[in-house]
Design a protein around this motif. Structure first.
Motif, short mmCIF file in Angstrom:
data_model
loop_
_atom_site.label_atom_id
_atom_site.label_comp_id
_atom_site.label_asym_id
_atom_site.label_seq_id
_atom_site.Cartn_x
_atom_site.Cartn_y
_atom_site.Cartn_z
N GLU A 212 4.88 18.85 -1.22
CA GLU A 212 5.34 19.95 -0.61
C GLU A 212 5.61 19.78 0.84
O GLU A 212 6.56 20.80 1.21
CB GLU A 212 5.65 21.27 -1.59
CG GLU A 212 5.88 20.51 -3.20
CD GLU A 212 6.41 22.91 -4.09
OE1 GLU A 212 6.98 23.14 -3.91
OE2 GLU A 212 5.48 23.07 -3.71
N LEU A 216 10.42 20.19 -0.58
CA LEU A 216 10.18 21.78 -1.45
C LEU A 216 10.51 21.19 -2.52
O LEU A 216 11.07 20.39 -3.16
CB LEU A 216 11.45 22.67 -1.61
CG LEU A 216 10.71 23.71 0.17
CD1 LEU A 216 11.76 24.98 -0.05
CD2 LEU A 216 9.41 24.17 -0.07
N GLY A 217 9.28 21.09 -3.46
CA GLY A 217 9.48 20.84 -5.71
C GLY A 217 9.28 19.51 -5.39
O GLY A 217 8.72 18.80 -6.56
N PRO A 241 7.77 15.25 -8.87
CA PRO A 241 8.32 17.05 -8.80
C PRO A 241 7.08 17.42 -8.90
O PRO A 241 6.28 16.92 -9.46
CB PRO A 241 9.26 16.62 -9.88
CG PRO A 241 9.77 14.86 -10.28
CD PRO A 241 8.84 15.06 -9.86
N VAL A 243 6.47 20.34 -10.59
CA VAL A 243 6.55 21.12 -12.13
C VAL A 243 5.37 19.93 -12.96
O VAL A 243 4.91 20.47 -13.77
CB VAL A 243 7.09 20.79 -12.02
CG1 VAL A 243 8.37 22.04 -11.19
CG2 VAL A 243 8.75 20.12 -12.51
#
Length: 273
Positions: A212, A216-217, A241, A243
């Motif tokens: 990141e 961001l992300g 991503p 996540v």
């Protein structure tokens, strides 16, 4: 008439550039600058290009018209936008053919994307920037995307740091001397000291991580690709991503991406150091 022609003819042994009129060189410089501006945009208007180039709109229009006659740019009569032309694309793809990356990398990118489930990318280093040249996108609805030709900062790029890890610290310091390392997120290595600390870890690990640091992300895992001289000329990566890329998955992907980089290096006739 014969005497006059003899006087104006270039002297033997003199370089062609020494006989070129300054105005011709200026026209070439301005035309190339416009071509660069058009290439950076998805479509740019005359006024926008005039502002960005600091040239008069009439001059910009004249140069663009000349470039269009050679197929380097094209004009949309409905929107008024100027975009890159087919001839410029042909020249660009000729470069990729020369480097062999454009064609040879496709199976490796597809295999990485299918195996990891995330977008796979190829980028080269150019004067301290990263230039993305090819990509195979993930099928996931939320995914990374890098437009071919897009430039990015080397210090905030997984591929960029992978390439830098093959350089000695002195070469990295020389490249970045006098440059401001742009701060993108709280995780950006925006000082040479921070970057070198990260580079040391990459050398031990064998692959780099963009955690990141640019967006961001989004996370990225990358490894360098070498030419026949053992120089890192490009890199291959998987990005997606954060996540979907927790630490345990990044650790698992690292060796896979490094193996893909080694396979692509061999396919290009290159060799690792």
């Amino acid at each position: 008439m014969a005497d006059h022609q003899e006087k104006t003819r270039a002297k033997p042994g003199r370089k062609a550039g020494e006989n070129a009129a300054p105005s011709s060189v200026q026209v070439l410089d301005r035309s190339l600058k416009l071509l660069e501006l058009v290439a950076q945009a998805d479509g740019a208007g005359l006024t926008e290009l005039a502002d960005q180039s600091a040239m008069a709109p009439s001059t910009v229009h004249r140069l663009l018209t000349s470039l269009a006659q050679h197929g380097m740019v094209t004009h949309d009569n409905e929107t008024g936008a100027w975009t890159i032309g087919v001839k410029a694309f042909e020249i660009g793809t000729a470069y990729l053919r020369f480097r062999k990356l454009g064609t040879i990398s496709r199976p490796f990118l597809k295999q990485l994307m299918e195996g990891c489930g995330e977008t796979a990318n190829i980028a080269i280093e150019d004067d301290g920037d990263m230039v993305f040249i090819s990509q195979v996108e993930s099928h996931a609805p939320m995914r990374a995307f890098f437009r071919p030709g897009r430039r990015g900062p080397i210090h905030a790029s997984g591929i960029g740091k992978a390439i830098l890890s093959t350089w000695p610290d002195s070469r990295i310091e020389a490249l970045l001397a006098g440059r401001t390392l742009q701060h993108f997120t709280d995780k950006t290595r925006d000082s040479v000291a921070m970057l070198l600390e990260d580079i040391a870890k990459i050398r031990i690990r064998g692959w780099s991580i963009d955690d990141e640091e640019h967006t961001l992300g989004m996370r990225c895992v990358a490894a360098p690709i070498f030419d026949e001289y053992g120089e890192a000329v490009a890199g291959i990566s998987v990005s997606g991503p954060a996540v979907r890329l927790p630490d345990e998955k990044v650790d698992a992907f690292g060796p896979v991406i490094r193996a893909a980089a080694e396979g692509l290096t061999k396919a290009m006739g290159g060799r690792s150091r």
